[in-house]
Design a protein around this motif. Structure first.
Motif, PDB file in Angstrom:
ATOM      1  N   ALA A 101       0.084 -12.371  -7.067  1.00 38.98           N
ATOM      2  CA  ALA A 101       0.567 -11.907  -5.771  1.00 38.98           C
ATOM      3  C   ALA A 101       1.322 -10.590  -5.899  1.00 38.98           C
ATOM      4  O   ALA A 101       1.399  -9.807  -4.963  1.00 38.98           O
ATOM      5  CB  ALA A 101       1.465 -12.966  -5.146  1.00 38.98           C
ATOM      6  N   HIS A 102       1.892 -10.359  -7.095  1.00 39.21           N
ATOM      7  CA  HIS A 102       2.648  -9.123  -7.298  1.00 39.21           C
ATOM      8  C   HIS A 102       1.895  -8.110  -8.149  1.00 39.21           C
ATOM      9  O   HIS A 102       2.498  -7.265  -8.790  1.00 39.21           O
ATOM     10  CB  HIS A 102       4.010  -9.449  -7.908  1.00 39.21           C
ATOM     11  N   PHE A 127       0.695  -0.494 -12.001  1.00 34.33           N
ATOM     12  CA  PHE A 127       1.143   0.861 -11.712  1.00 34.33           C
ATOM     13  C   PHE A 127       1.785   0.882 -10.343  1.00 34.33           C
ATOM     14  O   PHE A 127       1.375   0.136  -9.453  1.00 34.33           O
ATOM     15  CB  PHE A 127      -0.065   1.800 -11.718  1.00 34.33           C
ATOM     16  N   GLY A 128       2.785   1.702 -10.167  1.00 32.50           N
ATOM     17  CA  GLY A 128       3.347   1.780  -8.829  1.00 32.50           C
ATOM     18  C   GLY A 128       4.527   2.719  -8.721  1.00 32.50           C
ATOM     19  O   GLY A 128       4.888   3.422  -9.667  1.00 32.50           O
ATOM     20  N   GLU A 163      10.906  -0.751  -3.025  1.00 32.89           N
ATOM     21  CA  GLU A 163      11.451  -2.041  -3.454  1.00 32.89           C
ATOM     22  C   GLU A 163      10.417  -3.155  -3.446  1.00 32.89           C
ATOM     23  O   GLU A 163      10.557  -4.145  -4.148  1.00 32.89           O
ATOM     24  CB  GLU A 163      12.630  -2.428  -2.552  1.00 32.89           C
ATOM     25  N   ASP A 164       9.386  -2.996  -2.626  1.00 24.49           N
ATOM     26  CA  ASP A 164       8.391  -4.057  -2.536  1.00 24.49           C
ATOM     27  C   ASP A 164       7.219  -3.837  -3.483  1.00 24.49           C
ATOM     28  O   ASP A 164       6.226  -4.556  -3.424  1.00 24.49           O
ATOM     29  CB  ASP A 164       7.853  -4.133  -1.095  1.00 24.49           C
ATOM     30  N   TRP A 203       8.736  -5.661  -8.903  1.00 17.79           N
ATOM     31  CA  TRP A 203       8.731  -7.107  -9.130  1.00 17.79           C
ATOM     32  C   TRP A 203       8.704  -7.401 -10.634  1.00 17.79           C
ATOM     33  O   TRP A 203       9.399  -8.287 -11.121  1.00 17.79           O
ATOM     34  CB  TRP A 203       7.530  -7.744  -8.430  1.00 17.79           C
ATOM     35  N   ILE A 204       7.917  -6.629 -11.352  1.00 20.74           N
ATOM     36  CA  ILE A 204       7.829  -6.852 -12.802  1.00 20.74           C
ATOM     37  C   ILE A 204       9.157  -6.557 -13.472  1.00 20.74           C
ATOM     38  O   ILE A 204       9.644  -7.336 -14.300  1.00 20.74           O
ATOM     39  CB  ILE A 204       6.701  -5.985 -13.399  1.00 20.74           C
ATOM     40  N   LEU A 205       9.758  -5.445 -13.097  1.00 20.07           N
ATOM     41  CA  LEU A 205      11.034  -5.091 -13.728  1.00 20.07           C
ATOM     42  C   LEU A 205      12.096  -6.139 -13.412  1.00 20.07           C
ATOM     43  O   LEU A 205      12.974  -6.413 -14.225  1.00 20.07           O
ATOM     44  CB  LEU A 205      11.490  -3.698 -13.267  1.00 20.07           C
ATOM     45  N   ASP A 206      12.003  -6.733 -12.221  1.00 21.75           N
ATOM     46  CA  ASP A 206      12.994  -7.738 -11.838  1.00 21.75           C
ATOM     47  C   ASP A 206      12.718  -9.090 -12.474  1.00 21.75           C
ATOM     48  O   ASP A 206      13.639  -9.881 -12.694  1.00 21.75           O
ATOM     49  CB  ASP A 206      13.007  -7.911 -10.304  1.00 21.75           C
TER      50      ASP A 206
END
Lengths: 222, 316, 420
Positions: free
Chosen positions: A163-164, B279-280, B285-286, B291-294
Motif C-alpha cells: 500500500a505504501h 522513489f519519491g 508527508e504522504d 512511510w519507509i523512513l518512518d
C-alpha cells in the motif's frame, strides 16, 4: 631595506586577504541570483504546486487478473486449435474432495502440481461451492479478480508495504498530479501455489573495458 | 605551453656576440624552423579533434549563466549534433527542479535479488556506450552477515539470488554534502534544489577529481566517444541528464531527472522485477518514501564519511 | 627586439628595451654549446616530440588510449605531477641554508634550486594538462574567465600556489640574472622578500598538493594527516638529490667553482630528510597494519597484493630497497669525500628513483585499489602514457638545461669566459 621588505610582505598579505574577500562577496552575490534565476521557471512550477496541494488527479491502477483461470488442454482438435476449460467445467459436476490436503494426493487432473505454500490445502483458498471463485478464511467468497484480498489475510505485512509502494514495484508516475501509476498484483510476481519469488539469471553485466577480460580488446583500440 | 619550446631558438637572429654570428644564427634559425615544423607535424592529430569542437561549443558559458535564448541555441545545436553524429532525432529538454520536491531513493535489500535489470535499464535509458555496457548502477554481491564491501563481489554471474548472499545495488547517492561537488575546480557539477547532483557536460574539463572524491563509485568518465546505434538512442533527453555525453567529461546518475522532473519514475525502478526500489519526494508527508523512513529501519552507506546520502537501504 | 651587441651601460637604456635584450642574449648564450650539448638537446627535443605526438593522439581519440579506468581514474600523469611538485618544493632546500643560515657558498649557487623549481613547475602544469579529458576547456580554470571554485576546491588552491610559485621563482631568477646582465649589484629589496616568501610558498605548494588527496574521506589510504609532512620529507630528498647530481655534472662539464661545499651541505640535508621520510613511511605502515581492518586493504595491495593481484608489489619493494640503501649510504660519512663522487651520484639516483616510485605510483595508484566499492582493478600505464610522460620530462629537462646555461655567467667564479 628591512622596512621596505616588510612593506612588500604587507602588500602580499593584503592582496591575499582582498582576494578572499572578493571571492566570498561574489559567491554571496551569486547565491541570491541563483534563486532569482529559478523564478522564471517557477511560473510553470508554482502551477504544479497548486496541483500538488489538490487531491491527486490520476489514479493508482492495480493490475487485476481478468477473471477465473482457464486451464489449457494438452491436446488439440483436428484443426490444430487448442482449447481451454473453466474450472467449473469439471468441478460443477464433481463434489469437492476435502481429503486432498497436498499436491501428492492429486492423482487425476491436477497431478504434478507444484505446491509449496505453507500448510495450506486446496480449499483453504479455493471455494468448494463455486470453483470459479475463491474463499476467505471466514468463508466469504471472493472473485479471482480480487485475489489480493485473499493474500492479505496472512500477508498483511506485505500488503501494508504494498500500500505504501514498498512492495511489488510500480510503473508510471511518482507524481500523481501528472499521471497515473500502475502497480502489480500479488500473483503477477508470485505463483500462488509456490509463491517463493523465482530464481533469475543475471544477463546484463557492466562489461567495463578495464576488467581483465577486456584488457586485450581495449589495447587493440590504439 | 608548447610554444616555449621554440623560444630558445626563435629569438636569436640578431645576437652578435659570437664571432661568426651570421652563420651560427643561420644554423640556429634553421634548427628552430626544423623543430617548429616537427612539432607541428607531431601534434597534427589535434586537427582532427578540433574539427569535432565548434567555436560555439568552445565558447559556451556555464549552464547557470546561460540566458533562456542562449539555452535554446545550445540545445538546438546539441540536437543537430546528435542528428549528425548518431543519426537520431532527439529532443533535449531543459528540466528544472519542481519546487517543493526533494528526491530520495530507497532499496529493500531483503527483496533485491541482484538480477541486474536496473543496470540494464539504466544503460538503455541514459544512452550509455554500448560496447562497455556502461551503467550508473553497480550491484555488489555480499555474504550475509556483513556490510563490509571488502567481502563483496561485483562480477558475480549465473543464478541469483544465491542462498548465502544479499545484493547491494549502488549508484549515485545524491549526497547532501557531496564531496564531488566540493572538489570540482570549475563548478561543473553542483547540487540542485531537488537534491540532484548534476554535471554540465559542456563545462567539465575532465580532471576526474570528482571520481577520486566520490566514496560510492558513482561517477563515470567518457574515456571515448559513446557509441549508440541510431535505433537504440533514447530520444527523450535532457541537457543535464541523459543526452549523449561528449568524450572526455564526467557523468553520473541523475535519478533520471528527464523523467522524474516530469513526474515519472526513474528507469531503474520501473525495470526492477522484484519491487525492491522505492522513489519519491521526501517533502511530501504522504509519499511512499516517507512511510519507509518512518516505518523501516533504514541505513545509509558509509555514514561515517558525513556525506549525508539521499539514498537509503533497508531490510524487511 | 633591437640589436644586442654588448652588455649595455646601466643608465642609458630603459628597462623596456633592455629586458628583452637580456632575454635574447640569455637565450643566445643558452643555445651555444659543445657537440655534447647539442646532442643532448636534440635527444630531448626528439623525446619531447614523441610525447607531443602521443598526447595529440590521446586528445584526438579520447583517453581510452591510456590504461586509466573509472576505478583507477588517475595514473602515471598525476603520479608524476605529485612527484614534480615535490621536486619544485625541494629546491627550497638550497634557499633555506643560503638565506636563513647565511651560507655564503650556497648563496652563490642558490639559483640552481630556483631554476629547478621553475622547470619542475612547468612539468607539473604539463602533466596536469596531459591528464585533462578536455584540455580545450582549460580556460574554465582561469580565474575571471572561467568559474573558479575557490576556496572550496583544493585543486583551485593548487592552481594558485603552483602558478604563484612559478611567478615568484621566475621573478627571483629573472631579476638576479637581469641585474648581472646590466652589470649592477642586485638590490636585496627587490628579491630578498620574495625569496623569503618563496620559502613559505614552497612548503605551501606541497602541503596543498597533499591536501588534494588527504582531504578525500572516501580514500582511506590517502586520508591521513601524515600525508603532507610525508610529501615534504620526500620532496626534501628528491629535490636535493637532483641538485647534487646536477652540481656534480656541472663540476665535470663547466668551470663553475665553489660547488664542493653546497654538495656537502645538501648531502647532509638528505642524510636527515631521508631518515625522516623513512620514519614517516614506517609509522604510516605501522598504523595501517597493526590496526588492521578494511582500511588496510590498499596498503596490503601495495606491499603484498590483494585477491591475487600484485602489479605494484615489485615496484614497492624496489622503492623500499632503494630508499634504505640510499639512506645507509648517506649515513656513511665517507660519502662526502670527492673520491666517492660516483657513489654519491648513485646514492642520489637511488633516493630519487625510490622517492619517485614511493610517492608517484606507490601513493596515487593504491589510493584507487581497492576501489570505493572494493573492487580490485589493477592499473599498468599504457605505452602512450609512458610516451607522454617521457615527453614532459624531456621538455622539463630542456627548460632546466637552458635555464642553467643562461645562469652560468652568474655562477662562474671570478671572470672566466670558457664555455661548455
Amino acid at each position: 631595506m628591512v622596512r621596505l621588505a616588510n612593506l612588500l610582505f604587507a602588500g602580499v598579505v593584503c592582496a591575499v586577504i582582498s582576494m578572499v574577500i572578493v571571492t566570498v562577496t561574489t559567491s554571496d552575490r551569486r547565491a541570491p541570483s541563483h534563486s532569482e534565476r529559478a523564478h522564471p521557471h517557477s511560473g510553470l512550477a508554482s502551477a504544479t504546486t497548486g496541483v500538488l496541494a489538490n487531491p491527486a488527479t490520476f489514479p493508482i491502477v492495480i493490475r487485476k487478473p481478468a477473471g477465473p483461470p482457464q486451464i489449457k488442454l494438452a491436446g488439440t482438435d483436428p484443426q490444430g486449435r487448442s482449447a481451454s476449460v473453466a474450472c467449473a467445467t469439471c468441478h460443477s459436476v464433481r463434489p469437492p474432495n476435502f481429503d486432498n490436503q497436498t499436491a501428492q494426493s492429486l492423482d487425476e487432473f491436477h497431478q504434478g502440481l507444484q505446491f509449496n505454500h505453507g500448510q495450506l490445502s486446496c480449499y483453504s483458498c479455493h471455494n468448494p461451492e463455486n470453483a470459479d471463485e475463491l474463499r476467505l478464511a471466514d468463508g466469504t467468497a471472493v472473485e479471482y479478480a480480487d485475489v489480493m484480498t485473499l493474500c492479505t489475510q496472512c500477508h498483511s505485512k506485505q500488503a501494508e508495504s504494498f500500500a505504501h509502494g514498498a512492495h511489488g514495484g510500480m510503473n508510471g508516475f511518482w507524481d500523481l498530479s501528472r499521471g497515473p501509476q500502475t502497480k502489480n498484483n500479488c500473483i503477477d510476481c508470485h505463483d500462488p501455489h509456490a509463491p517463493n519469488y523465482p530464481k533469475m539469471i543475471v544477463d546484463f553485466k557492466p562489461r567495463d573495458r578495464f576488467l581483465d577480460l577486456q584488457r586485450a580488446e581495449h589495447d587493440n583500440h590504439k | 605551453m608548447t610554444t616555449i619550446n621554440e623560444r630558445p631558438e626563435a629569438g636569436n637572429r640578431e645576437l652578435p656576440i659570437v664571432e661568426n654570428f651570421s652563420r651560427r644564427a643561420a644554423v640556429k634559425g634553421g634548427f628552430a624552423t626544423l623543430g617548429a615544423a616537427a612539432f607541428v607535424a607531431a601534434i597534427s592529430p589535434l586537427r582532427h579533434a578540433a574539427q569535432n569542437t565548434s567555436a560555439a561549443e568552445f565558447l559556451q558559458k556555464h549552464y547557470t549563466e546561460l540566458s533562456d535564448e542562449q539555452k535554446a541555441d545550445v540545445i538546438a545545436r546539441l540536437e543537430a549534433e546528435t542528428k549528425k553524429n548518431y543519426g537520431a532525432e532527439v529532443t533535449i529538454g531543459d528540466d528544472r527542479p519542481i519546487p517543493g520536491t526533494k528526491f530520495v531513493y530507497a532499496i529493500n535489500l531483503s527483496v533485491c535479488n541482484g538480477n541486474g535489470k536496473c543496470v540494464e535499464a539504466c544503460h538503455k535509458e541514459n544512452n550509455h556506450d554500448r560496447a562497455t555496457h556502461q551503467s550508473y548502477i553497480r550491484i555488489v554481491e555480499m555474504p550475509k552477515g556483513t556490510l563490509d564491501m571488502e567481502q563483496g563481489s561485483t562480477t558475480y554471474t549465473g543464478v541469483v539470488p544465491k542462498d548465502d548472499k544479499f545484493y547491494l545495488p549502488v549508484q549515485c547517492q545524491q549526497c547532501d554534502e557531496p564531496p564531488c561537488v566540493d572538489v570540482c575546480p570549475v563548478k561543473a557539477t553542483w547540487k540542485e534544489e531537488d537534491g540532484i547532483v548534476v554535471v554540465d557536460y559542456n563545462w567539465c574539463i575532465g580532471c576526474r577529481y570528482c571520481e577520486a572524491a566520490c566514496p560510492y563509485h558513482a561517477r563515470r568518465f567518457n574515456w571515448k566517444k559513446p557509441e549508440v546505434p541510431a535505433d537504440q538512442v533514447n530520444p527523450d533527453q535532457s541537457y543535464l541528464s541523459n543526452r549523449i555525453r561528449p568524450v572526455g567529461v564526467v557523468e553520473k546518475c541523475t535519478y533520471c531527472l528527464h523523467r522524474t522532473r516530469r513526474g515519472r519514475l526513474p528507469a531503474c525502478l520501473e525495470a526492477c522485477p522484484t519491487g525492491a526500489r522505492v522513489f519519491g519526494n521526501i517533502l511530501d508527508e504522504d509519499s511512499n518514501i516517507r512511510w519507509i523512513l518512518d516505518n523501516k529501519r533504514v541505513y545509509i552507506l558509509k555514514e561515517e564519511l558525513g556525506t549525508k546520502p539521499a539514498f537509503f537501504y533497508y531490510f524487511d | 627586439m633591437s640589436s644586442i651587441s654588448t652588455p649595455p651601460t646601466t643608465d642609458s637604456t630603459s628597462h623596456i628595451t633592455s629586458y628583452p635584450r637580456f632575454i635574447g642574449r640569455s637565450l643566445w648564450l643558452a643555445t651555444e654549446g659543445s657537440f655534447g650539448f647539442y646532442a643532448w638537446m636534440t635527444m630531448l627535443t626528439a623525446l619531447f616530440l614523441v610525447g607531443a605526438n602521443a598526447w595529440a593522439h590521446q586528445v584526438a581519440g579520447g583517453m581510452i588510449s591510456t590504461h586509466m579506468t573509472d576505478h583507477v581514474s588517475w595514473g602515471l600523469y598525476i603520479a608524476n605531477f605529485t612527484f614534480m611538485v615535490g621536486l619544485a618544493a625541494g629546491g627550497v632546500m638550497m634557499v633555506i641554508p643560503a638565506y636563513l643560515y647565511h651560507d655564503r657558498k650556497m648563496h652563490d649557487v642558490v639559483i640552481i634550486g630556483e631554476l629547478l623549481a621553475v622547470s619542475a613547475i612547468v612539468m607539473c602544469l604539463m602533466f596536469v594538462v596531459a591528464d585533462l579529458g578536455r584540455p580545450d576547456r582549460f580556460w574554465h580554470l582561469i580565474p575571471g574567465l572561467g568559474k573558479f571554485n575557490f576556496p572550496i576546491s583544493m585543486l583551485t588552491w593548487d592552481v594558485i600556489v603552483l602558478n604563484g610559485y612559478l611567478v615568484l621563482n621566475l621573478h627571483i631568477c629573472g631579476y638576479l640574472l637581469y641585474m648581472r646582465f646590466l652589470g649592477r649589484q642586485p638590490n636585496p629589496v627587490w628579491y630578498v622578500p620574495f625569496v623569503m616568501l618563496s620559502i613559505v610558498w614552497a612548503i605551501s605548494i606541497h602541503t596543498v598538493t597533499a591536501f588534494l588527496y588527504c582531504g578525500l574521506g572516501g580514500r582511506p589510504f590517502w586520508n591521513t594527516a601524515l600525508l603532507a609532512p610525508r610529501f615534504l620529507a620526500s620532496a626534501f630528498v628528491s629535490g636535493p638529490s637532483f641538485i647534487i647530481v646536477t652540481m656534480v655534472l656541472m663540476k665535470k662539464l663547466t668551470s663553475v667553482q665553489g660547488l664542493e661545499q653546497p654538495i656537502a651541505t645538501l648531502t647532509k640535508i638528505i642524510r636527515v630528510t631521508i631518515l625522516i621520510n623513512l620514519l614517516m613511511v614506517a609509522s604510516e605502515l605501522f598504523t595501517e597494519f597493526y590496526t588492521g581492518g578494511t582500511h588496510v586493504s590498499s596498503a596490503k595491495y601495495l606491499f603484498f597484493g590483494l585477491h591475487g593481484k600484485t602489479a605494484l608489489v615489485p615496484w614497492t619493494w624496489t622503492a623500499i630497497g632503494l630508499n634504505i640503501t640510499a639512506a645507509c649510504l648517506f649515513l656513511w660519512p665517507g660519502l662526502l669525500s670527492p673520491k666517492f663522487r660516483l657513489l654519491l651520484v648513485a646514492a642520489c639516483l637511488m633516493a630519487f628513483v625510490g622517492t619517485w616510485i614511493e610517492k608517484g605510483m606507490g601513493l596515487i595508484i593504491p589510493g584507487f585499489i581497492p576501489s570505493t566499492l572494493h573492487e580490485v582493478v589493477e592499473y599498468v600505464p599504457s605505452m602512450l602514457e609512458w610516451k607522454v610522460s617521457v615527453g614532459v620530462w624531456a621538455f622539463g629537462l630542456m627548460v632546466f638545461t637552458i635555464a642553467i646555461k643562461a645562469a652560468l655567467p652568474t655562477l662562474r667564479q671570478p671572470a672566466q669566459s670558457t664555455d661548455t
